[in-house]
Design a protein around this motif. Structure first.
Motif, mmCIF file in Angstrom:
data_model
loop_
_atom_site.group_PDB
_atom_site.id
_atom_site.type_symbol
_atom_site.label_atom_id
_atom_site.label_comp_id
_atom_site.label_asym_id
_atom_site.label_seq_id
_atom_site.Cartn_x
_atom_site.Cartn_y
_atom_site.Cartn_z
ATOM 1 N N UNK A 59 -2.726 -13.161 -3.101
ATOM 2 C CA UNK A 59 -0.932 -13.102 -2.925
ATOM 3 C C UNK A 59 -0.940 -11.638 -2.563
ATOM 4 N N UNK A 60 -1.961 -10.494 -3.284
ATOM 5 C CA UNK A 60 -2.116 -9.181 -3.510
ATOM 6 C C UNK A 60 -1.889 -8.731 -1.673
ATOM 7 N N UNK A 61 -2.319 -9.307 -0.781
ATOM 8 C CA UNK A 61 -3.093 -9.321 0.015
ATOM 9 C C UNK A 61 -1.040 -9.930 0.816
ATOM 10 N N UNK A 62 -0.723 -11.161 0.742
ATOM 11 C CA UNK A 62 0.476 -11.265 1.108
ATOM 12 C C UNK A 62 2.090 -10.904 0.145
ATOM 13 N N UNK A 63 1.644 -9.993 -0.268
ATOM 14 C CA UNK A 63 2.875 -8.721 -0.654
ATOM 15 C C UNK A 63 2.507 -7.347 0.077
ATOM 16 N N UNK A 64 1.389 -7.270 0.070
ATOM 17 C CA UNK A 64 1.029 -5.941 0.448
ATOM 18 C C UNK A 64 1.546 -5.658 1.810
ATOM 19 N N UNK A 65 1.736 -4.712 2.782
ATOM 20 C CA UNK A 65 2.502 -3.864 4.399
ATOM 21 C C UNK A 65 0.826 -2.976 4.377
ATOM 22 N N UNK A 66 0.123 -3.433 5.238
ATOM 23 C CA UNK A 66 -0.754 -4.170 5.798
ATOM 24 C C UNK A 66 -1.206 -2.220 6.584
ATOM 25 N N UNK A 67 -1.985 -1.212 6.735
ATOM 26 C CA UNK A 67 -1.536 -0.165 6.685
ATOM 27 C C UNK A 67 -1.725 -0.230 8.462
ATOM 28 N N UNK A 68 -0.917 0.257 9.882
ATOM 29 C CA UNK A 68 -1.388 -0.333 11.140
ATOM 30 C C UNK A 68 -2.648 0.118 11.816
#
Length: 125
Positions: A59-68
């Protein structure tokens, strides 16, 4: 739940180990939180909320806006080459592991946060 058991593990359960690792090597919570914010986009308030809520890695990474620039994180972690991981969630978790290792080893934050020009095959090391 399908997948690796780490996917269902609360981030807070591992965060304490990340914090202990960087502290043991003379680094700070602020440095740890900075790399997490760089990777995920979560500021101190958002990270604190995820830790308090027991948010799982999935859930943490599903909500994250991963750095390009996250794809610039390469190398071996836990005996596996990050860029060869097929599962996108496992790759993101290993990105985080690699960043924590780099902070603990004292790598300059500018390099940890991949703030320079991307290296190309013709760019010397």
């Amino acid at each position: 739940m399908a997948g690796h058991r780490i996917f269902g593990t609360p981030v807070a359960d591992v965060y304490v180990h990340y914090l202990a690792k960087v502290a043991r090597k003379g680094h700070t919570k602020a440095e740890l939180d900075a790399v997490i914010e760089w990777l995920t986009g979560f500021d101190d308030r958002a990270l604190g909320q995820h830790l308090a809520d027991g948010t799982t890695f999935e859930d943490f990474f599903a909500a994250a806006h991963l750095n390009p620039n996250a794809s610039m994180i390469t190398g071996v972690i836990c005996g596996v080459r990050i860029e060869e991981l097929d599962d996108p969630l496992m790759r993101r978790i290993r990105y985080l592991d690699k960043l924590v290792d780099e902070v603990a080893k004292g790598r300059p934050m500018a390099k940890v946060l991949r703030s320079g020009e991307p290296r190309t095959p013709t760019t010397p090391r």
